[in-house]
Design a protein around this motif. Structure first.
Motif, PDB file in Angstrom:
ATOM      1  N   ILE A1228      -5.770   4.270   8.449  1.00 29.02           N
ATOM      2  CA  ILE A1228      -4.968   4.107   7.232  1.00 29.02           C
ATOM      3  C   ILE A1228      -5.706   4.632   6.010  1.00 29.02           C
ATOM      4  N   LYS A1232      -4.405   7.524   2.714  1.00 24.30           N
ATOM      5  CA  LYS A1232      -4.288   7.326   1.253  1.00 24.30           C
ATOM      6  C   LYS A1232      -4.564   8.627   0.513  1.00 24.30           C
ATOM      7  N   TYR A1251       7.395   9.667   5.082  1.00 20.71           N
ATOM      8  CA  TYR A1251       6.195   9.017   4.557  1.00 20.71           C
ATOM      9  C   TYR A1251       6.205   9.155   3.044  1.00 20.71           C
ATOM     10  N   SER A1253       3.894   8.939  -0.136  1.00 22.77           N
ATOM     11  CA  SER A1253       2.474   8.833  -0.443  1.00 22.77           C
ATOM     12  C   SER A1253       2.232   7.934  -1.649  1.00 22.77           C
ATOM     13  N   LYS A1256       2.734   4.354  -0.185  1.00 27.48           N
ATOM     14  CA  LYS A1256       2.069   4.163   1.114  1.00 27.48           C
ATOM     15  C   LYS A1256       2.987   3.455   2.105  1.00 27.48           C
ATOM     16  N   ARG A1257       4.154   4.042   2.326  1.00 28.48           N
ATOM     17  CA  ARG A1257       5.045   3.456   3.322  1.00 28.48           C
ATOM     18  C   ARG A1257       5.497   4.528   4.294  1.00 28.48           C
ATOM     19  N   GLU A1271       4.727  -1.079   5.635  1.00 31.45           N
ATOM     20  CA  GLU A1271       3.951  -0.997   4.392  1.00 31.45           C
ATOM     21  C   GLU A1271       2.489  -0.969   4.779  1.00 31.45           C
ATOM     22  N   ARG A1273      -0.061  -0.851   2.787  1.00 30.70           N
ATOM     23  CA  ARG A1273      -0.972  -1.629   1.936  1.00 30.70           C
ATOM     24  C   ARG A1273      -1.002  -3.076   2.368  1.00 30.70           C
TER      25      ARG A1273
END
Length: 1374
Positions: A1228, A1232, A1251, A1253, A1256-1257, A1271, A1273
């Motif tokens: 992960i 990022k 996706y 960016s 972040k999903r 998700e 995060r």
């Protein structure tokens, strides 16, 4: 050689092909034991040097093969059962080693060692239950009473003991009687006769012996043999050295007693050859046939045998036995030992004497062997019956003289061969050659002659000239002169330890000198003359003699005047001469850390020398001496200071003072190292410049045949070393063509730390030389092994294009067994020409021989075919083809490749059809191929797999069915728990437990014969000496049966027709994958690799019976082990090490499983993810949960990627679980910074994955109409039910506030809005903001995602475009 307990699937030894070059003199065959097998045509003799020769008796007597497995004198030989079809026999030697041999294959099946020495062994078969019969071997020897051995696994099952005066038994016989139990009659050395009744044998075990019924002292001593004949009167013939007697078995009364007329004549063996005739063999090689007095044979109360041809009174009214016929022996017999002459009698009595036999004339033969000249004589006796006796006019006309029917010895065969015009090999063979040495890294063969000259030749060339029809140009040999007497021994230190200079080569001679030569220039460097006797052998001290830098440059030479010298070959001086030894030297050992050299003498004493000061430290004798010698091994290989290995500090200091060794005193006091020895010992990593042969093992070895001092040599081609050498050289940096950048880099790196090369030549030349060596060896081997004369066109291809040459005459192949025992074919008196050898006997002889030859040919020719750099091959071939026919065009690369592929095809596929008659072809042994299914050398592995599958196909459905039936009983799940290699609990069905200790054996079944069902004994404790051997065989069979049934299941899946069979096979394979490492199933054994491989290949068939997640997790675990330790530089071409091999095989298996059953694989992986997530969310669990998939994430991603490429639709169907797996496995933190396409490119092909960016999903649209958003995060997921049909495309808007999904079937586009709760404090929610109708399209289902599919593209924050096929677009806005 002690019998180690080998695990079930232990690797078979490296594939090697031995060929024998016979010398000008025959092997000395001093026969000391003989046995005729029940078929009446096979005679086996054992000699003093441990050789066993098998003779065939047909229209004459011919030696067939020589078996070398014992190093000491053979003391007993016996068949394993009395059936005429039996082809196995047991041999025992004077060091307590017992081997079980298979005659047809010449293989040693098993061997054990024990402290007992057997002198005579005989098989006895009894009924073990109502329907089954069991055979046991009764052994007598240098121990009291009789041991009973299992013929299949050589364990002692029970003892036959005596209560009264136990003693060594000198001979025994079993007497059978129709009405009574069988009885065993034994004669002890002291002249006692004992009778045992053989009942309830199956209940006996080592703790419960069988005791005698009666014993009686006889009036004769020195009993040599005893034999029994069942007639009207039960008579027993007892032969002692000076007399023989016949006893009535009913009342033990003496019937006839005959004393030898001359005292010098000693009887050694005898047999009742008729009701009234006795044949006696004597130590002077003569044989007499006696007529017994008839009246004394008749018994009161029993009517005499009235037959028309039987007399009722004595012949010639002679009351004593008299000689009827005789075979003359040797006259000049001053002193003869007991065992010099051996006799065997044919036939054996049939077990149930039928009344009809008494009337017929039974033919008898006597077989005699003599140690004096190694000859075997067979005399077929004429029937001395009533008519014969009536025709004799008077007693003075007797005895008649006979010569014997056949007589043969190896010596006379050799004489015939040597007198014939084409005597075989010149160089290896001239009588003058005393010793030979083959230096592999240089490919040179040194021959030391009796006139002190050493000849240096190029081995491949010499051998080719001996064996093959090659143009005879002048030999390129060099002559090294320097010795004045016969060269006794030669030694090349570099091959034993790379710390020595590769140019040094030493030779020792009968002129008491040792000469050091330069191997490249052939010049003499130095001559040591320190010994006072012929130099016998050389040794090197162990590498960790670090006390003294000097010792590491030394080699030790041992001479016949009982001296040992340490010669420093670098500085050409003698360091230490250990003399003053009164007896011959038996053994030299070192205690490096104490600076001692220990010399053991033949009287058992040990002389301890201190190497540095050359002082004799002490002399130890008796038990102390043995302890000192035994303690040496602990120190070898341990560096100084690593452990508490050397003596105590103070002790060392005192010793150093006592021996006035100032250097050592300083070291002990100061604690430094002695000056000049500060070099770290770095012989663990081989230096890169030490040549391919040293790094990869040598492709060929030439050694004198063990036990043959007469010039016979054994040439062994090591196939896997040969192949890896070719691969290594083909890919190495010096290869003239096709360098890749990687290779250039490698070359640069290598050039930096590689200034001096093997011989100080440039690397290019070295490479050239080694490549020639390996290719020459390969061509030599293929020339020997190729199936000549079966296909004319193929032969021409081989000779013209591949420059293989036909052998000149019959090739004497050998066969190596599991523990290095060897069997080789012997020359016949009339040499067969090569063509008839090829057509008639080559492929018909032995299954195991054919197996190894075919594997060698197929693997090597495939390797040569695949050579990238074929310039070398072409150059060689052109050169030799030009010599043969200058006019023709040169073969080019393509033709060469095609030639090799034809060779491989001939041996792999077409061979059985070419052999005539077809039925005579001995197909490769399936069992051996199964063992090589996962050989460590990849080329051999592929050859074995191809051959096995070809062989199974050739058998046809019926043959395969029979195979399945014969091997099924060995599947571990179907066996008794105590025998199964998996122990009692299957680990694939329970949480892991260590397997319980293995328990005792069922006697193994032979391959094709119906099994000897012997009662399964309870859990008797295995005996100490090699008692494991029986289990061994069962374990080996289990391993074989798992793999064999696995292969049949994977390749011919429907033939394992019974579900329980498939299930048992599947469970066994899985068990091999997941079982905890034990001493039976080591972690990285070939057996495990084979199971992994077969799980992948036949997964379609195994799947219903297995828990797939166990399979997948087990494979993933193995596949990922490689990522961690992939740092060390590998030598190209070397066989993979076991760990890399296992992971490579696991990766292949996973790919196969993935492609065969994508949904099952994906489901099981996603279940693991779900299980992990569930466990991770439960905070109540204290310990950390480790996901099994994270360890092997690269592997999981590789599989998903492969499925994206090849199984597009399956991925779409299973997209949601795939999403779970990907989110779980992708790193992960990388996401990022990079987009999804960078991290996992294949996912870009899927429009239903999006996706974002910024937030972040990741969103995945499923086939069930649900869209799942992960998700990253917060590591949580939302599941959005959005459509009634599959979702065709999803997309996030730029800022990540909106997510659009499009369902192609229900024609809708849904917009979801990410709503933040008050001030962004709560959880973000996704709500359906708007739904708009959209055109429906039918999404095409092509196998790969090549055709166009609908896509959603956001144009700005509020509007998006739906891209449709045929270039249509439609715009929607919020």
């Amino acid at each position: 050689m002690t019998a180690e307990v080998a695990p079930a699937g232990t690797k078979s030894p490296a594939l090697s092909v031995p060929v024998v070059i016979w010398g000008p003199k025959p092997p000395e065959n001093r026969i000391c034991t003989i046995r005729v097998l029940p078929d009446g045509s096979t005679i086996i003799t054992g000699a003093e040097n441990g050789h066993i020769v098998i003779w065939k008796l047909a229209e004459g007597l011919m030696p067939k093969q020589l078996m070398i497995g014992h190093s000491q004198k053979i003391t007993a030989i016996s068949q394993t059962s009395n059936s005429p079809t039996n082809t196995r026999f047991v041999s025992a030697s004077a060091d307590g080693r017992v081997c079980l041999w298979e005659i047809q294959d010449g293989r040693c099946i098993d061997s054990t060692s024990s402290v007992t020495i057997h002198r005579y062994i005989y098989p006895y078969t009894y009924k073990s239950s109502r329907h089954t019969r069991a055979t046991r071997l009764f052994c007598i020897g240098d121990y009291s009473d009789i041991q009973v051995m299992d013929p299949q696994d050589l364990t002692v099952v029970f003892c036959i003991a005596s209560r009264v005066e136990p003693d060594w038994i000198s001979c025994f016989t079993v007497i059978t009687h129709p009405e009574k139990e069988d009885q065993l009659i034994g004669m002890t050395l002291s002249g006692m006769m004992k009778v045992w009744t053989l009942i309830e044998l199956e209940k006996k075990d080592p703790s419960c012996s069988l005791y005698e019924d009666e014993s009686k002292r006889l009036e004769i001593q020195h009993i040599r043999s005893v034999s029994y004949i069942c007639s009207a009167r039960r008579m027993l013939l007892i032969v002692a050295s000076s007399s023989w007697m016949i006893i009535d078995m009913d009342d033990l009364s003496t019937v006839v007693l005959y004393k030898n007329k001359t005292t010098s004549k000693r009887c050694t063996s005898g047999y009742l050859t008729d009701l009234d005739k006795v044949t006696i063999g004597y130590t002077d090689e003569s044989i007499n046939v006696f007529q017994l007095p008839i009246t004394s044979l008749q018994k009161e109360g029993v009517p005499p045998v009235t037959a028309s041809n039987r007399p009722t009174s004595n012949y010639f009214d002679e009351p004593e036995p008299f000689v009827v016929a005789t075979v003359n022996g040797v006259l000049e017999n001053g002193r003869s030992c007991l065992n010099d002459v051996q006799y065997a009698f044919l036939p054996y009595e049939s077990a149930e004497p039928s009344p009809s036999l008494a009337g017929e004339k039974r033919k008898f033969s006597v077989v005699r062997s003599s140690k004096r000249d190694g000859s075997v004589l067979v005399w077929n006796m004429p029937p001395f019956d009533h008519q014969f006796m009536k025709a004799v006019p008077a007693l003075r006309n007797l005895p008649f003289k006979f010569n014997g029917t056949y007589r043969e010895s190896l010596a006379s065969i050799w004489q015939t061969i040597n007198e014939s015009e084409d005597g075989s090999m010149p160089v290896l063979n001239s009588d003058a050659v005393r010793c030979s040495l083959f230096v592999t890294s240089q490919g040179k063969l040194f021959l030391g002659r009796s006139d002190g000259v050493i000849i240096m030749t190029y081995a491949c060339e010499t051998l080719a000239r001996q064996w093959l029809r090659v143009p005879s140009e002048r030999a390129t040999s060099r002559i090294l002169t320097g010795h004045d007497a016969a060269v006794r021994t030669m030694f090349y230190p570099f091959e034993h330890d790379t710390k020595y200079d590769p140019q040094y080569f030493v030779s020792g001679s009968d002129d008491f000198s040792v000469i050091l030569w330069n191997i490249n220039s052939g010049t003499k460097i130095h001559r040591f003359t320190v010994h006072g006797g012929p130099v016998k052998s050389f040794m090197i001290p162990p590498p960790n003699c670090s006390f003294q830098k000097q010792v590491t440059k030394c080699i030790a030479s041992i001479a016949a005047d009982n001296t040992v010298a340490l010669l420093n070959i670098r500085d050409s001086k003698c360091m230490l001469l250990a003399s003053r030894h009164p007896f011959p030297i038996v053994q030299v050992k070192w205690r490096p850390l104490d600076d001692f050299m220990l010399v053991k003498l033949s009287d058992g004493s040990v002389y301890v020398w201190q190497m540095e000061t050359a002082n004799l430290d002490r002399i130890a004798t008796g038990l102390l001496a043995e302890d000192i010698m035994a303690a040496c091994d602990e120190q070898i290989g341990i560096e100084e200071g690593t452990d508490e290995t050397s003596a105590h500090h103070a002790v060392q200091l005192i010793r150093a003072l006592k021996n006035k060794n100032m250097e050592a005193v300083k070291q002990k006091v100061v604690g430094g190292t002695p000056s000049g020895s500060a070099t770290p010992s770095s012989h663990h990593g081989l230096p890169t410049n030490c040549g391919t042969a040293v790094q990869l093992g040598s492709p060929m070895a030439i050694i004198p045949l063990p036990g043959c001092a007469q010039g016979a040599h054994l040439v062994q081609f090591e196939v896997s070393a040969l192949i890896s050498g070719i691969l290594h050289l083909d890919s190495s940096a010096e290869a003239p063509e096709g360098k890749t950048t990687a290779q250039k880099l490698d070359a640069a790196v290598a050039a930096n730390y590689d200034t001096s090369s093997v011989t100080g030549l440039s690397r290019k030349l070295t490479w050239q030389f080694e490549a020639n060596l390996y290719l020459d060896v390969a061509r030599l081997m293929l020339s020997m092994l190729h199936a000549w004369s079966l296909d004319e066109d193929m032969d021409e291809v081989c000779e013209k294009r591949l420059s293989l040459h036909r052998p000149r005459h019959q090739v004497y192949f050998g066969n190596v067994s599991r523990q290095g025992e060897l069997s080789v074919s012997l020359p016949t008196r009339f040499a067969t020409d090569f063509d008839s050898f090829c057509k008639k006997s080559r492929w018909q002889a032995s299954h195991s021989l054919n197996t190894s030859h075919l594997l060698a040919v197929i693997a090597t020719s495939n390797t040569l075919m695949a050579m990238k750099n074929s310039a070398l091959q072409l150059a060689k071939i052109r050169k030799s083809v030009v010599e043969m026919n200058s006019g023709h065009q040169n073969p080019d690369r393509q033709q060469v490749k095609q030639g090799w592929s034809l060779v491989a095809a001939l041996h792999c596929v077409l061979l059985p059809d070419h052999v005539r008659p077809r039925s005579s072809y001995a197909p490769p042994s399936i069992e051996m191929l199964v063992r090589r299914w996962q050989d460590s050398c990849l080329e051999i592995r592929e050859a074995a797999q191809a051959l096995l599958i070809r062989e199974l196909t050739r058998l046809g459905a019926d043959g395969r069915r029979r195979l399945i039936e014969s091997w099924t009983p060995f599947l571990p799940p179907l066996l008794d728990d105590s025998l199964s290699i998996f122990g009692s609990k299957l680990q694939s069905s329970v949480p892991t437990i260590q397997p319980s200790a293995p328990a005792p054996p069922i006697p193994p079944r032979t391959k094709n014969a119906p099994p000897d069902v012997t009662p399964v004994r309870g859990s008797e404790p295995p005996t100490a000496e090699g008692g494991e051997a029986g289990i061994q065989q069962v374990r080996r069979n289990q391993a074989t049966s798992i793999i064999l049934l696995g292969v049949i299941g994977a390749e011919f899946g429907d033939e394992l027709n019974r579900a329980d069979l498939t299930r048992a096979t599947a469970v066994s394979l899985l068990e091999l994958l997941v079982a905890a490492p034990s001493n039976l199933i080591p972690v990285h054994s070939p057996l495990r690799r084979a199971a992994i491989d077969l799980l992948g290949r036949g997964f379609v068939h195994w799947e219903p019976h297995l828990e797939i997640s166990k399979v997948v997790l087990g494979l993933l675990d193995l596949a990922s082990t490689n990522d961690k330790q992939n740092t060390a530089r590998r030598i190209i071409g070397a066989p993979l090490n076991a760990i890399e091999d296992a992971s490579r095989t696991s990766r292949q298996a996973l790919s196969l499983i993935a492609l065969a059953r994508p949904p099952a694989l994906i489901t099981s992986l996603s279940m693991e993810v779900a299980r992990y997530n569930a466990a991770a969310q439960h905070q109540t669990i204290q310990h950390t949960v480790v996901s099994p998939l994270l360890k092997s994430r690269t592997e999981v991603l590789r599989i998903v990627e492969e499925l994206c490429e090849k199984r597009y639709n399956d991925i779409i169907t299973m997209l949601l679980p795939v999403g779970d797996i990907l989110v779980h496995c992708l790193d992960i933190t990388i996401l990022k910074h990079k987009s999804m396409a960078d991290v996992f490119p294949p996912i870009v092909k899927f429009n239903m994955v999006a996706y974002c960016s910024s937030t972040k999903r990741i969103a995945f649209g499923g086939k069930n109409g649900t869209c799942v958003v992960h998700e990253l995060r917060a590591t949580k997921t939302h599941s959005l039910p959005s459509h009634n049909g599959p979702i065709a495309a999803v997309a996030f808007s730029e800022d990540g506030k909106y997510l659009a999904t499009y369902g192609a079937e229900d024609g809708k586009i849904n917009f979801f809005q990410t709503s933040q709760s008050f001030l962004g404090m709560g959880q973000a929610q996704l709500k359906l903001a708007k739904s708009q109708p959209a055109p429906t399209v039918s999404v095409p289902t092509t196998p790969s995602g090549t055709s166009f599919r609908p896509r959603l593209v956001w144009i700005n924050a509020k509007s998006l475009t739906l891209m449709l096929p045929e270039g249509r677009e439609q715009r929607f806005s919020l």
